[in-house]
Each structure stands twice: as structure tokens, then as C-alpha cells.
Design a protein around this motif. Structure first.
Motif, PDB file in Angstrom:
ATOM      1  N   TYR A  73       0.882  -1.152   0.000  1.00 52.44           N
ATOM      2  CA  TYR A  73       0.000   0.000   0.000  1.00 52.44           C
ATOM      3  C   TYR A  73       0.929   1.213   0.000  1.00 52.44           C
ATOM      4  O   TYR A  73       1.813   1.307   0.841  1.00 52.44           O
ATOM      5  CB  TYR A  73      -0.883   0.036   1.242  1.00 52.44           C
ATOM      6  CG  TYR A  73      -1.935  -1.037   1.322  1.00 52.44           C
ATOM      7  CD1 TYR A  73      -2.410  -1.466   2.551  1.00 52.44           C
ATOM      8  CD2 TYR A  73      -2.477  -1.600   0.172  1.00 52.44           C
ATOM      9  CE1 TYR A  73      -3.386  -2.443   2.645  1.00 52.44           C
ATOM     10  CE2 TYR A  73      -3.455  -2.590   0.257  1.00 52.44           C
ATOM     11  CZ  TYR A  73      -3.910  -3.004   1.495  1.00 52.44           C
ATOM     12  OH  TYR A  73      -4.872  -3.960   1.585  1.00 52.44           O
ATOM     13  N   PHE A 126       1.586   5.562  -0.356  1.00 54.97           N
ATOM     14  CA  PHE A 126       0.961   6.855  -0.044  1.00 54.97           C
ATOM     15  C   PHE A 126       1.945   7.984  -0.339  1.00 54.97           C
ATOM     16  O   PHE A 126       3.161   7.821  -0.240  1.00 54.97           O
ATOM     17  CB  PHE A 126       0.590   6.937   1.449  1.00 54.97           C
ATOM     18  CG  PHE A 126      -0.349   5.864   1.922  1.00 54.97           C
ATOM     19  CD1 PHE A 126       0.129   4.598   2.227  1.00 54.97           C
ATOM     20  CD2 PHE A 126      -1.697   6.122   2.057  1.00 54.97           C
ATOM     21  CE1 PHE A 126      -0.731   3.595   2.667  1.00 54.97           C
ATOM     22  CE2 PHE A 126      -2.558   5.124   2.507  1.00 54.97           C
ATOM     23  CZ  PHE A 126      -2.071   3.867   2.805  1.00 54.97           C
ATOM     24  N   ARG A 182       3.216   0.535   3.358  1.00 53.58           N
ATOM     25  CA  ARG A 182       2.966  -0.520   4.327  1.00 53.58           C
ATOM     26  C   ARG A 182       2.703  -1.793   3.530  1.00 53.58           C
ATOM     27  O   ARG A 182       2.330  -1.752   2.362  1.00 53.58           O
ATOM     28  CB  ARG A 182       1.794  -0.214   5.259  1.00 53.58           C
ATOM     29  CG  ARG A 182       0.470  -0.039   4.584  1.00 53.58           C
ATOM     30  CD  ARG A 182      -0.676  -0.062   5.538  1.00 53.58           C
ATOM     31  NE  ARG A 182      -1.050  -1.425   5.894  1.00 53.58           N
ATOM     32  CZ  ARG A 182      -2.219  -1.756   6.421  1.00 53.58           C
ATOM     33  NH1 ARG A 182      -3.105  -0.819   6.683  1.00 53.58           N
ATOM     34  NH2 ARG A 182      -2.500  -2.991   6.713  1.00 53.58           N
ATOM     35  N   TYR A 210      -1.657  -6.630   8.686  1.00 59.22           N
ATOM     36  CA  TYR A 210      -2.927  -6.354   9.336  1.00 59.22           C
ATOM     37  C   TYR A 210      -2.706  -5.910  10.766  1.00 59.22           C
ATOM     38  O   TYR A 210      -1.787  -6.321  11.426  1.00 59.22           O
ATOM     39  CB  TYR A 210      -3.793  -7.620   9.351  1.00 59.22           C
ATOM     40  CG  TYR A 210      -4.175  -8.121   8.004  1.00 59.22           C
ATOM     41  CD1 TYR A 210      -3.988  -9.444   7.657  1.00 59.22           C
ATOM     42  CD2 TYR A 210      -4.722  -7.266   7.050  1.00 59.22           C
ATOM     43  CE1 TYR A 210      -4.337  -9.916   6.415  1.00 59.22           C
ATOM     44  CE2 TYR A 210      -5.073  -7.731   5.800  1.00 59.22           C
ATOM     45  CZ  TYR A 210      -4.884  -9.060   5.484  1.00 59.22           C
ATOM     46  OH  TYR A 210      -5.219  -9.526   4.256  1.00 59.22           O
ATOM     47  N   GLY A 211      -3.589  -5.067  11.213  1.00 58.95           N
ATOM     48  CA  GLY A 211      -3.631  -4.807  12.638  1.00 58.95           C
ATOM     49  C   GLY A 211      -3.005  -3.523  13.100  1.00 58.95           C
ATOM     50  O   GLY A 211      -3.177  -3.158  14.246  1.00 58.95           O
ATOM     51  N   ASN A 212      -2.254  -2.815  12.270  1.00 57.71           N
ATOM     52  CA  ASN A 212      -1.723  -1.594  12.831  1.00 57.71           C
ATOM     53  C   ASN A 212      -1.510  -0.462  11.839  1.00 57.71           C
ATOM     54  O   ASN A 212      -1.148   0.625  12.247  1.00 57.71           O
ATOM     55  CB  ASN A 212      -0.407  -1.862  13.571  1.00 57.71           C
ATOM     56  CG  ASN A 212       0.660  -2.408  12.671  1.00 57.71           C
ATOM     57  OD1 ASN A 212       0.899  -1.868  11.602  1.00 57.71           O
ATOM     58  ND2 ASN A 212       1.322  -3.463  13.090  1.00 57.71           N
ATOM     59  N   ASN A 213      -1.752  -0.682  10.555  1.00 57.58           N
ATOM     60  CA  ASN A 213      -1.594   0.412   9.589  1.00 57.58           C
ATOM     61  C   ASN A 213      -0.268   1.142   9.797  1.00 57.58           C
ATOM     62  O   ASN A 213      -0.197   2.359   9.729  1.00 57.58           O
ATOM     63  CB  ASN A 213      -2.748   1.405   9.721  1.00 57.58           C
ATOM     64  CG  ASN A 213      -2.852   2.308   8.497  1.00 57.58           C
ATOM     65  OD1 ASN A 213      -2.282   2.020   7.464  1.00 57.58           O
ATOM     66  ND2 ASN A 213      -3.556   3.400   8.633  1.00 57.58           N
ATOM     67  N   ARG A 214       0.776   0.376  10.069  1.00 55.95           N
ATOM     68  CA  ARG A 214       2.058   0.964  10.426  1.00 55.95           C
ATOM     69  C   ARG A 214       2.817   1.294   9.153  1.00 55.95           C
ATOM     70  O   ARG A 214       3.234   0.410   8.421  1.00 55.95           O
ATOM     71  CB  ARG A 214       2.819  -0.035  11.288  1.00 55.95           C
ATOM     72  CG  ARG A 214       4.114   0.462  11.842  1.00 55.95           C
ATOM     73  CD  ARG A 214       4.609  -0.526  12.861  1.00 55.95           C
ATOM     74  NE  ARG A 214       5.984  -0.271  13.237  1.00 55.95           N
ATOM     75  CZ  ARG A 214       6.585  -0.824  14.271  1.00 55.95           C
ATOM     76  NH1 ARG A 214       5.913  -1.673  15.026  1.00 55.95           N
ATOM     77  NH2 ARG A 214       7.832  -0.553  14.546  1.00 55.95           N
ATOM     78  N   LEU A 215       3.024   2.564   8.909  1.00 57.79           N
ATOM     79  CA  LEU A 215       3.668   3.027   7.691  1.00 57.79           C
ATOM     80  C   LEU A 215       5.158   3.245   7.891  1.00 57.79           C
ATOM     81  O   LEU A 215       5.580   3.679   8.957  1.00 57.79           O
ATOM     82  CB  LEU A 215       3.063   4.347   7.234  1.00 57.79           C
ATOM     83  CG  LEU A 215       1.604   4.340   6.776  1.00 57.79           C
ATOM     84  CD1 LEU A 215       1.184   5.753   6.437  1.00 57.79           C
ATOM     85  CD2 LEU A 215       1.426   3.433   5.590  1.00 57.79           C
ATOM     86  N   PHE A 233       7.962   5.665   6.387  1.00 62.44           N
ATOM     87  CA  PHE A 233       8.086   6.907   5.628  1.00 62.44           C
ATOM     88  C   PHE A 233       9.489   7.057   5.064  1.00 62.44           C
ATOM     89  O   PHE A 233      10.478   6.653   5.701  1.00 62.44           O
ATOM     90  CB  PHE A 233       7.790   8.110   6.530  1.00 62.44           C
ATOM     91  CG  PHE A 233       6.341   8.324   6.822  1.00 62.44           C
ATOM     92  CD1 PHE A 233       5.722   7.662   7.867  1.00 62.44           C
ATOM     93  CD2 PHE A 233       5.586   9.194   6.044  1.00 62.44           C
ATOM     94  CE1 PHE A 233       4.378   7.854   8.144  1.00 62.44           C
ATOM     95  CE2 PHE A 233       4.240   9.398   6.320  1.00 62.44           C
ATOM     96  CZ  PHE A 233       3.638   8.721   7.368  1.00 62.44           C
TER      97      PHE A 233
END
Lengths: 114, 116
Positions: free
Chosen positions: B32, B34, B94, B99-104, B106
Motif C-alpha cells: 500500500y 501513499f 505498508r 494487518y492490525g496496525n496500519n504501520r507506515l 516513511f
């Protein structure tokens, strides 16, 4: 209007003092995050919380502490154990931790240690 | 662990010219992706994202980004830059299966300077 409010915007601290940065959101988001930004280093994750009364360490948690007693609030304490605390701190939230959507950021708090 | 590289510290472009900000990523499985923009002493603002589907993603303020899986890139583009586009731009990634934390993760950011 919904959003994330961080306070204070600017904060000065003497060495050896703990300080707490406030982060409040009225977006009804489950997940909240604290990032640290230093020039040329991008954003580094300090702590995150997926749900009330639960939080996990990020990549640079040493010298920091958090609490998540309410859904809308996620304060960050910078303790005297943090060796280099001068930085720009950003709080963010997302709808839920499994969401593929974006993070919503506050305006940031700039901490300077004198 | 996922990571992002933004190879250029600063991108200078004349007003009206095309703007490109480069980003390459590393992640296990599908990504994913961004892009965020930051104005001085402000928080980050979301520009666009790639989750799945069309490789060309359109976002806010006339920006778009192209996902290239073979080159593991997600470059940000704007056909005609404005002086008001001068800001710091961050790419983030990410893992699809994180799953589970949307931890990106950068990147370090690219300063864009649009010259009048």
C-alpha cells in the motif's frame, strides 16, 4: 470541524525535566500514532495505539511513554531518559488499524531542550 | 521490514514545468503506497494512495502517481508546477498483509522548490 489538536505548538524544556504533549481527536478514530520528525530523517514511529487502553512501542520508544485512557486522547510524555528530545512531534490517527486509508495528522509540537 | 527511498534531497523546478518526485520502496508482498505533503511547521496532509487496480492514481491539487511493480517505484507527478507546490513531500509504504496496525514506513522526504 473534525480534526486532531496538538498542544502546545512550541515547548521549551530544561534538561532533566519530563514534558507531556497533548493530542486530542474528534474524528472517532480507533487508531492513534506518535511520530518524531528530525531534519533529513523523515518520520519515525514512537508509539501507536489501536484501541483504548492498549498501545505498542514503535521504532524509537526509548525515553517516551504514552497512555490511551480515552478514545479521543493519546498524550505523549518525553522523559528525562530521552537523550536527544529536541524535535518536531506529530500525532496522527486513522479510522481503524486495519484500514487502508490515510493517516490524519495534527499540526505538530516543536520541543526544544535548553 | 518495509522501507522507502527518496533519492533526491531537493527538487527544483520552474513554475509551469512538469514536477516529478521519485520514490522506490521495499516491502514483503504487495504494497500500500501513499504520498503526503508538509508545509513549514505544519502536519502532513494526504495527497493520494495506491491500494490496488489502475497503476495511475490521481490525487489532490492536480497530483498523480504511477505505481510500477517491476521497478518498485511510486513516483509523484504534476504536469504543471505552481509556486504554492513548494513544500516537503513524503512517500510511505505498508505491507498488504500487515494487518492490525496500519504501520507506515516513511521516506526521509523531498523538498520541492518551484521557482517563479
Amino acid at each position: 470541524d473534525g480534526g486532531i489538536t496538538q498542544s502546545p505548538k512550541y515547548l521549551f524544556r530544561k534538561e532533566g525535566q519530563n514534558v507531556t504533549l497533548s493530542c486530542e481527536q474528534n474524528l472517532n478514530h480507533d487508531a492513534m500514532y506518535w511520530y518524531r520528525q528530525d531534519p533529513g530523517q523523515g518520520l519515525r514511529l514512537i508509539y501507536y495505539s489501536q484501541i483504548v487502553n492498549d498501545f505498542q512501542k514503535g521504532d524509537i520508544a526509548e525515553g517516551y511513554s504514552v497512555s490511551r485512557e480515552k478514545k479521543e486522547s493519546f498524550p505523549l510524555t518525553v522523559t528525562s531518559a530521552q537523550k536527544n528530545p529536541t524535535a518536531f512531534y506529530l500525532c496522527a490517527s486513522s479510522i481503524d488499524p486495519t484500514n487502508t486509508g490515510e493517516l490524519f495528522f495534527g499540526e505538530g509540537s516543536r520541543l526544544t531542550v535548553l | 521490514a518495509q522501507s522507502v527511498a527518496q533519492p533526491e534531497d531537493q527538487v527544483n523546478v520552474a513554475e509551469g514545468n512538469p514536477l516529478t518526485v521519485k520514490c522506490t520502496y521495499s516491502v514483503s508482498g504487495n504494497p500500500y503506497l501513499f504520498w503526503y505533503v508538509q508545509y513549514p511547521n505544519r502536519g502532513l496532509q494526504f495527497l493520494l494512495k495506491y491500494i490496488t487496480g489502475d497503476n495511475l492514481v490521481k490525487g489532490s491539487y492536480g497530483f498523480e502517481a504511477e505505481f510500477n511493480k517491476s521497478q518498485t517505484s511510486f513516483h509523484l507527478k504534476k504536469p504543471s508546477a505552481l509556486v504554492s507546490d513548494s513544500a516537503l513531500y513524503f512517500c510511505a509504504v505498508r505491507a498488504y498483509r500487515d494487518y492490525g496496525n496500519n504501520r507506515l514506513a516513511f521516506g526521509k522526504g523531498n523538498q520541492v522548490v518551484v521557482i517563479p
